[in-house]
Design a protein around this motif. Structure first.
Motif, PDB file in Angstrom:
ATOM      1  N   LEU A 263     -11.260  -9.206   4.471  1.00  5.68           N
ATOM      2  CA  LEU A 263     -10.244  -9.545   3.475  1.00  5.68           C
ATOM      3  C   LEU A 263      -8.950  -8.829   3.860  1.00  5.68           C
ATOM      4  O   LEU A 263      -8.943  -7.601   4.041  1.00  5.68           O
ATOM      5  CB  LEU A 263     -10.737  -9.088   2.098  1.00  5.68           C
ATOM      6  N   LEU A 264      -7.866  -9.578   4.045  1.00  9.16           N
ATOM      7  CA  LEU A 264      -6.582  -8.994   4.433  1.00  9.16           C
ATOM      8  C   LEU A 264      -5.698  -8.827   3.203  1.00  9.16           C
ATOM      9  O   LEU A 264      -5.425  -9.800   2.490  1.00  9.16           O
ATOM     10  CB  LEU A 264      -5.863  -9.885   5.456  1.00  9.16           C
ATOM     11  N   LEU A 265      -5.261  -7.604   2.950  1.00 11.46           N
ATOM     12  CA  LEU A 265      -4.404  -7.312   1.791  1.00 11.46           C
ATOM     13  C   LEU A 265      -3.060  -6.785   2.278  1.00 11.46           C
ATOM     14  O   LEU A 265      -3.009  -5.982   3.209  1.00 11.46           O
ATOM     15  CB  LEU A 265      -5.051  -6.252   0.894  1.00 11.46           C
ATOM     16  N   THR A 266      -1.991  -7.222   1.634  1.00 10.69           N
ATOM     17  CA  THR A 266      -0.669  -6.641   1.947  1.00 10.69           C
ATOM     18  C   THR A 266      -0.065  -6.118   0.655  1.00 10.69           C
ATOM     19  O   THR A 266      -0.364  -6.632  -0.441  1.00 10.69           O
ATOM     20  CB  THR A 266       0.287  -7.680   2.567  1.00 10.69           C
ATOM     21  N   PRO A 267       0.796  -5.097   0.756  1.00 10.54           N
ATOM     22  CA  PRO A 267       1.424  -4.548  -0.462  1.00 10.54           C
ATOM     23  C   PRO A 267       2.434  -5.543  -1.026  1.00 10.54           C
ATOM     24  O   PRO A 267       2.929  -6.403  -0.303  1.00 10.54           O
ATOM     25  CB  PRO A 267       2.105  -3.276   0.045  1.00 10.54           C
ATOM     26  N   PRO A 268       2.751  -5.430  -2.335  1.00 10.16           N
ATOM     27  CA  PRO A 268       3.738  -6.336  -2.919  1.00 10.16           C
ATOM     28  C   PRO A 268       5.156  -5.943  -2.515  1.00 10.16           C
ATOM     29  O   PRO A 268       5.382  -4.865  -1.964  1.00 10.16           O
ATOM     30  CB  PRO A 268       3.527  -6.139  -4.425  1.00 10.16           C
ATOM     31  N   GLY A 269       6.103  -6.834  -2.737  1.00 12.40           N
ATOM     32  CA  GLY A 269       7.516  -6.522  -2.524  1.00 12.40           C
ATOM     33  C   GLY A 269       7.933  -6.562  -1.078  1.00 12.40           C
ATOM     34  O   GLY A 269       7.315  -7.226  -0.242  1.00 12.40           O
ATOM     35  N   LYS A 270       8.979  -5.795  -0.772  1.00 11.48           N
ATOM     36  CA  LYS A 270       9.604  -5.863   0.553  1.00 11.48           C
ATOM     37  C   LYS A 270       8.752  -5.248   1.656  1.00 11.48           C
ATOM     38  O   LYS A 270       9.023  -5.445   2.834  1.00 11.48           O
ATOM     39  CB  LYS A 270      10.988  -5.213   0.537  1.00 11.48           C
ATOM     40  N   ASP A 271       7.728  -4.477   1.293  1.00 11.16           N
ATOM     41  CA  ASP A 271       6.867  -3.856   2.315  1.00 11.16           C
ATOM     42  C   ASP A 271       5.732  -4.775   2.765  1.00 11.16           C
ATOM     43  O   ASP A 271       4.886  -4.370   3.554  1.00 11.16           O
ATOM     44  CB  ASP A 271       6.260  -2.548   1.777  1.00 11.16           C
ATOM     45  N   SER A 272       5.720  -6.009   2.257  1.00 13.49           N
ATOM     46  CA  SER A 272       4.548  -6.872   2.480  1.00 13.49           C
ATOM     47  C   SER A 272       4.286  -7.155   3.959  1.00 13.49           C
ATOM     48  O   SER A 272       3.159  -7.388   4.356  1.00 13.49           O
ATOM     49  CB  SER A 272       4.713  -8.190   1.734  1.00 13.49           C
ATOM     50  N   SER A 273       5.351  -7.126   4.795  1.00 19.97           N
ATOM     51  CA  SER A 273       5.138  -7.448   6.210  1.00 19.97           C
ATOM     52  C   SER A 273       4.991  -6.208   7.082  1.00 19.97           C
ATOM     53  O   SER A 273       4.801  -6.313   8.285  1.00 19.97           O
ATOM     54  CB  SER A 273       6.311  -8.290   6.725  1.00 19.97           C
TER      55      SER A 273
ATOM     56  N   THR B 131      -8.155   1.501  -3.382  1.00 18.98           N
ATOM     57  CA  THR B 131      -9.428   2.209  -3.593  1.00 18.98           C
ATOM     58  C   THR B 131      -9.744   2.304  -5.086  1.00 18.98           C
ATOM     59  O   THR B 131     -10.885   2.056  -5.516  1.00 18.98           O
ATOM     60  CB  THR B 131      -9.361   3.613  -2.963  1.00 18.98           C
ATOM     61  N   LYS B 132      -8.710   2.652  -5.899  1.00 15.36           N
ATOM     62  CA  LYS B 132      -8.928   2.743  -7.354  1.00 15.36           C
ATOM     63  C   LYS B 132      -9.363   1.393  -7.920  1.00 15.36           C
ATOM     64  O   LYS B 132     -10.269   1.308  -8.744  1.00 15.36           O
ATOM     65  CB  LYS B 132      -7.617   3.181  -8.037  1.00 15.36           C
ATOM     66  N   LEU B 133      -8.690   0.333  -7.468  1.00 17.49           N
ATOM     67  CA  LEU B 133      -9.035  -1.011  -7.944  1.00 17.49           C
ATOM     68  C   LEU B 133     -10.474  -1.377  -7.566  1.00 17.49           C
ATOM     69  O   LEU B 133     -11.235  -1.917  -8.383  1.00 17.49           O
ATOM     70  CB  LEU B 133      -8.070  -2.046  -7.354  1.00 17.49           C
ATOM     71  N   LEU B 134     -10.848  -1.078  -6.307  1.00 18.45           N
ATOM     72  CA  LEU B 134     -12.179  -1.461  -5.819  1.00 18.45           C
ATOM     73  C   LEU B 134     -13.290  -0.744  -6.581  1.00 18.45           C
ATOM     74  O   LEU B 134     -14.385  -1.271  -6.763  1.00 18.45           O
ATOM     75  CB  LEU B 134     -12.297  -1.164  -4.317  1.00 18.45           C
TER      76      LEU B 134
ATOM     77  N   ARG C 244       6.323   5.159   6.845  1.00 22.87           N
ATOM     78  CA  ARG C 244       5.307   4.092   6.891  1.00 22.87           C
ATOM     79  C   ARG C 244       3.942   4.656   6.511  1.00 22.87           C
ATOM     80  O   ARG C 244       3.186   4.014   5.782  1.00 22.87           O
ATOM     81  CB  ARG C 244       5.282   3.494   8.301  1.00 22.87           C
ATOM     82  N   LYS C 245       3.627   5.851   7.003  1.00 20.57           N
ATOM     83  CA  LYS C 245       2.324   6.456   6.685  1.00 20.57           C
ATOM     84  C   LYS C 245       2.196   6.721   5.186  1.00 20.57           C
ATOM     85  O   LYS C 245       1.127   6.514   4.598  1.00 20.57           O
ATOM     86  CB  LYS C 245       2.145   7.763   7.462  1.00 20.57           C
ATOM     87  N   GLN C 246       3.299   7.166   4.554  1.00 26.28           N
ATOM     88  CA  GLN C 246       3.264   7.422   3.107  1.00 26.28           C
ATOM     89  C   GLN C 246       3.023   6.114   2.343  1.00 26.28           C
ATOM     90  O   GLN C 246       2.254   6.079   1.376  1.00 26.28           O
ATOM     91  CB  GLN C 246       4.591   8.053   2.657  1.00 26.28           C
ATOM     92  N   GLN C 247       3.685   5.031   2.805  1.00 22.94           N
ATOM     93  CA  GLN C 247       3.478   3.720   2.167  1.00 22.94           C
ATOM     94  C   GLN C 247       2.016   3.300   2.269  1.00 22.94           C
ATOM     95  O   GLN C 247       1.409   2.825   1.292  1.00 22.94           O
ATOM     96  CB  GLN C 247       4.342   2.651   2.843  1.00 22.94           C
ATOM     97  N   ILE C 248       1.442   3.500   3.485  1.00 22.84           N
ATOM     98  CA  ILE C 248       0.042   3.105   3.711  1.00 22.84           C
ATOM     99  C   ILE C 248      -0.879   3.919   2.818  1.00 22.84           C
ATOM    100  O   ILE C 248      -1.751   3.378   2.132  1.00 22.84           O
ATOM    101  CB  ILE C 248      -0.337   3.270   5.205  1.00 22.84           C
ATOM    102  N   ASP C 249      -0.693   5.257   2.789  1.00 25.80           N
ATOM    103  CA  ASP C 249      -1.564   6.135   1.992  1.00 25.80           C
ATOM    104  C   ASP C 249      -1.509   5.759   0.516  1.00 25.80           C
ATOM    105  O   ASP C 249      -2.531   5.721  -0.177  1.00 25.80           O
ATOM    106  CB  ASP C 249      -1.159   7.602   2.175  1.00 25.80           C
ATOM    107  N   SER C 250      -0.289   5.472   0.049  1.00 25.21           N
ATOM    108  CA  SER C 250      -0.116   5.122  -1.363  1.00 25.21           C
ATOM    109  C   SER C 250      -0.850   3.819  -1.683  1.00 25.21           C
ATOM    110  O   SER C 250      -1.552   3.716  -2.697  1.00 25.21           O
ATOM    111  CB  SER C 250       1.386   4.992  -1.649  1.00 25.21           C
TER     112      SER C 250
END
Length: 1059
Positions: free
Chosen positions: A227-237, A103-106, A91-97
């Motif tokens: 602003l609440l952001l979630t990752p795409p795909g199956k990790d969104s929740s 950050t790059k987008l912002l 989970r931590k690796q998913q969050i860091d990624s």
């Protein structure tokens, strides 16, 4: 199957390198080739290693487990819980990624030309600004530009982020050229902050690397949208990134945000010309703390990181405290005690040396709760600022502006600015209750503390809701709260709330122990939608913990008429206050509330609340939804004076007491009476529908010539069901008693005849003696007296075998006699005592048994079993307090049935507090040792520690599983219905059993069902059953048909025929 094993000279050779330190762990995994399966072998220790003395570290662990925890089980449970809530490496690796991607987008946000703040032409119509623009305009320029920096803040970098809702905070610094030092005034900064978030949302919306995107508010504060952001795909929740827009550190001077400073001008806010100078403007402490909170998150993270590095258990201690808060619904919403405050509180205790850096997570939690229970931050605030600068305001200034004070390390920000006094009192109360049962070895502390959820509906005795929140606008006008409304930027809900709470606290006074309120959930809405209005949030719920002895009083006695406080009393109560003369001669102000029966008096708090809200806050009664006694309807009787059974039970008890006295005084018996004991649920206030005194309609009956009894005439419906109230009459022991079972029965029959003769002679009671009992018709009730001889069960166990030897063997007949003459009377007197301590005990039992009967479980879970289950809720309520209303007691009864681990634990009911901690251990050990031979639902009491005599015959495993399932569904349905006014309001739905599982349904002739009026949905057509209205004669008259219920008799015949 034994595996071959190579024996090594040094046992350590068998242990893989990573496990060398953990020599004590017996099963060791041996690595094999991929094709070979993994095999576990025990570690062979040499004799010297086997008997090696424990190391200092091992001794420390053993001592800690012994002194800090009731048993090492609690330690292991807490360690397991911490593993459960901690984030996995994956989970931590998913969050860091994902954070790197965001950050790059912002950093590549495009610039936009400078425009007026009120000009939104640069923003596409697909994205809205997350702010309620009231008033419409304010001064200032704005342009979009990439953030100055993007930093992780909050719990994730600190290591205190926990499941289930993983929230990662990201601070985006608004470049200095977008802001102006004067932006603190008139919402300029909060609006620019909201515009900046909208600009970010517009840019991120086009990226495929972002899953969903929503707006929200930080802890419900509309000035701090996120602003609440979630990752795409199956990790969104699996986690959410919360983007905060912040000014550059040190951009605004902290001294601008003192609690006494004004940063919202009345003229700008109202749009009306005023002659007020800046110095005479009202202070805006809540607005100030909202802006100041955005300046300090990085400084707070640095402070907490420094504290955390000194204390190894800091993160685990915070995690446990967050779990504790989550179970009590205090962790999120407006004015919550969130994870940030939890971290800061533990940091305060560590930096002020109230707790030590070497403490374990368990000790950190315990000491924090102890501090909360004993420290009132509404009176004595605390500060983390060790050496604040000279511009920092004193604590007294914070106390003038805020209800709860906890100042941050800078000395300028009150971190509890939005916390109401009632929320903090609730926190204190919860901490205090937790500390009370923490050290109690008879309570499962771990489950009570950290595993049992405490929703408001199951915690508070009464609940009421303000449904139309828009009415609070008129409350603000009535209470004259314009400056406070300005301070809260137009949020009339949170402006009026503290004043309404204070008003209700004054009015309810001694009647309540605690007043709580729900924390409005953080609103979440699409970036394409406008910010929701204040009235769009769910109804505001209030919970009340009652003081049972005072809550139902119909009189509020005020000060004497000539006292200076009399005017204050009259101002509070308005037209309800009147002068009254009391028996002691005093003439005082007083308020008399409506209520004759107990079920009406229970709702006196409702009358007080609706009256005060209407009088002082302009909230009409129609906007108040009171959820205090909705479930009580299913046990209500009487059309003119509704009752839930208290008055009827009292009549039965009084009549029984009178009969008991008369039995004691009887003269002319060959042996004296040693005890008279009631053995009927009505005598302990727990009969669902207590027996009513009946006046017979003699035209309905014919008289039978021999026994002068009444028999219904031909063609008449079945007569009213008359319950015989069992009374056990113990006769003294004597050598005259025979030792033969048949002879004892004959003697008992002779006593029944003689007692009946004496009662007829002295008191003119109509009596009918039988071999097993004596029926007495008194006050329109039937008492069934059974004479008992204390040695009879022993005689029934004795028999002579073929060799002529006396054999003592237990048998069902002896057990049944003991149950009827010893156990039931004792239980009745004990539970009668419990009713005197807890006035709503009987009503909870009646609701519980009503549900069991309606769901067709009453043959398996008997009346006595149900009463004991309810008694456990009052005797061991942890983590709650004993129920103070029938409704909350019934909800906890359903929760107990559905959530208790019946397979692995005995339910211990500590009647009269007779069991010590050693008894609990003994019961648990015996239960574990002989589990397979014991009943599936095992109840232990002080007089019955090993057998569970009440549940020996029933329920079966299948029935108990069904009870658990139906109870869980009923609880879920009922709680949703009680808390949600939009659902169909019909509490009887949980009393209607599903009949589709049955193969055969038998429909009975309603004329022959005597208890038809007690149906959950009674029919409209009723039958005359030989009863008249009017006063009952005390004695004499013919004996009616007793204990005749054709339905029960038919059921018994069916069971004999088919089971």
């Amino acid at each position: 199957m034994k595996k071959k094993q190579a024996v090594a000279e040094d046992p350590a050779e068998m242990i893989p390198s990573e496990s060398r330190e953990e020599e004590n762990e017996a099963p060791v995994k041996v690595k094999r080739s991929k094709t070979e399966e993994v095999v576990y072998h025990p570690v062979k220790l040499s004799r010297s290693d086997l008997y090696r003395p424990p190391t200092a570290e091992e001794l420390n662990q053993l001592k800690e487990a012994e002194s800090l925890f009731h048993c090492s089980l609690l330690k292991m449970q807490m360690e397991e819980l911490l593993k459960e809530v901690a984030l996995s490496e994956r989970r931590k690796q998913q969050i860091d990624s994902f954070i790197q991607t965001v950050t790059k987008l912002l950093r590549t946000v495009p610039e936009s030309p400078e425009v007026e703040v009120s000009d939104l032409s640069w923003l596409s119509s697909a994205v809205k600004v997350p702010f309620l623009l009231v008033p419409k305009t304010t001064k200032g320029k704005f342009h979009m530009t990439p953030p100055a920096s993007v930093d992780l803040i909050g719990s994730y970098p600190l290591g205190t982020c926990t499941k289930p809702r993983v929230m990662v905070d990201l601070a985006v610094t608004i470049p200095a050229d977008v802001l102006h030092p004067k932006d603190v005034v008139n919402q300029r900064y909060p609006r620019k902050r909201a515009l900046y978030l909208a600009g970010l949302a517009q840019y991120l919306a086009s990226s495929s690397d972002i899953g969903s995107m929503l707006y929200s508010c930080l802890h419900g504060n509309r000035l701090r949208p996120v602003l609440l952001l979630t990752p795409p795909g199956k990790d969104s929740s699996s986690f959410t990134v919360r983007v905060h827009a912040c000014p550059p550190p040190g951009f605004f001077k902290p001294s601008r945000f003192h609690p006494q400073k004004n940063n919202i001008r009345t003229e700008w806010y109202t749009g009306l010309q005023t002659s007020q100078s800046e110095s005479s403007e009202p202070p805006t402490p809540h607005y100030n703390s909202s802006v100041l909170g955005d300046l300090l998150p990085r400084a707070h993270l640095q402070f907490l990181s420094a504290v955390s590095s000194q204390c190894s258990a800091f993160a685990d201690g915070v995690a446990l405290l967050k779990v504790w808060l989550r179970q009590r619904e205090l962790h999120q919403g407006t004015g919550c005690f969130n994870g940030f405050l939890a971290s800061m509180l533990i940091a305060y205790l560590l930096t002020s040396h109230r707790i030590s850096n070497s403490m374990t997570a368990y000790q950190l939690l315990r000491n924090t709760l102890n501090f909360l229970a004993s420290t009132d931050l509404t009176v004595n605030g605390i500060s983390l600022a060790k050496d604040p600068d000279s511009t920092a305001p004193p604590l007294a200034e914070f106390h003038d502006a805020f209800q709860v004070v906890f100042v941050d390390p800078s000395g300028h920000l009150n971190m509890c600015a939005d916390v109401t006094a009632c929320t903090y009192k609730q926190l204190q109360h919860e901490a205090s209750v937790s500390m009370q049962f923490w050290d109690n070895p008879t309570v499962d502390g771990f489950h009570s503390l950290l595993m049992t959820p405490k929703p408001m509906i199951r915690t508070s005795d009464h609940i009421f809701q303000l449904c139309e929140l828009v009415k609070l606008q008129s409350s603000c006008k009535k209470l004259n709260l314009l400056s406070e409304l300005m301070d809260h930027s137009g949020n009339y809900v949170h402006t009026a709330l503290p004043y309404i709470l204070s008003l209700l606290q004054r009015g309810l006074g001694q009647r309540i122990h605690l007043l709580t309120h729900s924390l409005s959930p953080d609103p979440e809405w699409s970036v394409e939608s406008e910010a929701p209005k204040h009235k769009a949030q769910p109804p505001l719920s209030f919970g009340v913990l009652l003081m049972p002895e005072l809550a139902a009083s119909a009189l509020d006695r005020g000060p004497p008429a000539d006292s200076p406080k009399a005017a204050e009393f009259r101002q509070l109560w308005g037209s309800r206050s009147e002068l009254r003369r009391f028996q002691d001669g005093a003439i005082t102000e007083a308020v008399l509330w409506d209520g004759e029966s107990m079920c009406q008096k229970r709702l006196v708090p409702r009358q007080i609340i609706t009256h005060l809200l209407q009088l002082h806050a302009d909230i009409p009664e129609s906007s108040v939804r009171y959820v205090g006694a909705m479930v009580d309807d299913v046990i209500k009787t009487g059309s003119e004076l509704p009752s839930t059974g208290e008055e009827e039970s009292l009549l039965v008890v009084q009549s029984y007491d009178d009969l008991s006295r008369k039995l004691w005084r009887l003269e002319g018996l060959p042996l004296s009476i040693t005890a008279v004991q009631g053995a009927h649920p009505a005598l302990r206030y727990t009969q669902v529908f207590p027996p009513l005194p009946l006046k017979l309609d003699y035209s309905f009956f014919d008289r039978e010539k021999t026994s002068r009894s009444l028999v219904p005439k031909e063609g008449k419906p079945c007569p009213a069901y008359i319950t015989p109230i069992t009374v056990i009459c113990h006769m003294e022991g004597s050598g005259k008693w025979p030792h033969d079972r048949l002879a004892i029965r004959h003697i008992r029959t002779a006593f029944h005849i003689r007692v009946g003769e004496l009662l007829k002679k002295h008191h003119n009671y109509t009596c009918r003696p039988c071999p097993t009992h004596l029926d007495v018709w008194k006050d329109g009730l039937v008492f069934r007296i059974q004479v008992a001889y204390h040695r009879e069960p022993q005689v029934l166990r004795e028999s002579v075998n073929a060799e002529g030897l006396l054999v003592v063997r237990d048998n069902e007949e002896a057990q049944a006699l003991e149950m009827a003459t010893i156990h039931k009377p004792l239980l009745t007197s004990t539970l009668h005592g419990l009713q005197q301590q807890h006035p709503c005990f009987g009503a909870v039992c009646r609701l519980a048994k009503r549900w069991l009967g309606a769901q067709l479980f009453s043959d398996d879970i008997t009346e006595d079993t149900a009463d004991l289950l309810v008694a456990s809720l009052f005797l061991q309520p942890a983590p709650f307090t004993p129920p103070g209303s029938p409704q909350v007691g019934f909800l906890r009864f359903l929760h107990l049935l559905s959530s208790f681990d019946w397979r692995n634990n005995p339910l211990v009911v500590n009647l009269n507090n007779q069991l010590a901690a050693t008894d609990y251990t003994e019961i648990k050990n015996d239960f574990t040792a002989t589990r397979e031979s014991l009943p599936v639902l095992f109840i232990a009491t002080p007089k019955d520690k090993k057998q569970s005599i009440w549940t020996k015959r029933a329920p079966s495993v299948q029935i108990l599983q069904r009870v658990v399932m139906v109870a869980a569904e009923s609880l879920k349905l009922l709680e949703n219905q009680l808390m949600d006014s939009n659902q169909i309001q019909d509490v009887r739905v949980v009393m209607r059993p599903p009949l589709d599982a049955y193969d055969v349904l038998i429909h009975l002739n309603p004329k022959q069902v005597p208890l038809l009026v007690q149906a959950v949905d009674p029919p409209t057509v009723t039958f005359s059953r030989g009863i008249m209205a009017g006063n009952v004669t005390q004695s004499g008259g013919a004996l009616p048909v007793i204990d005749y219920n054709p339905v029960s008799l038919y059921m018994a015949e069916l069971r004999v025929s088919f089971v």
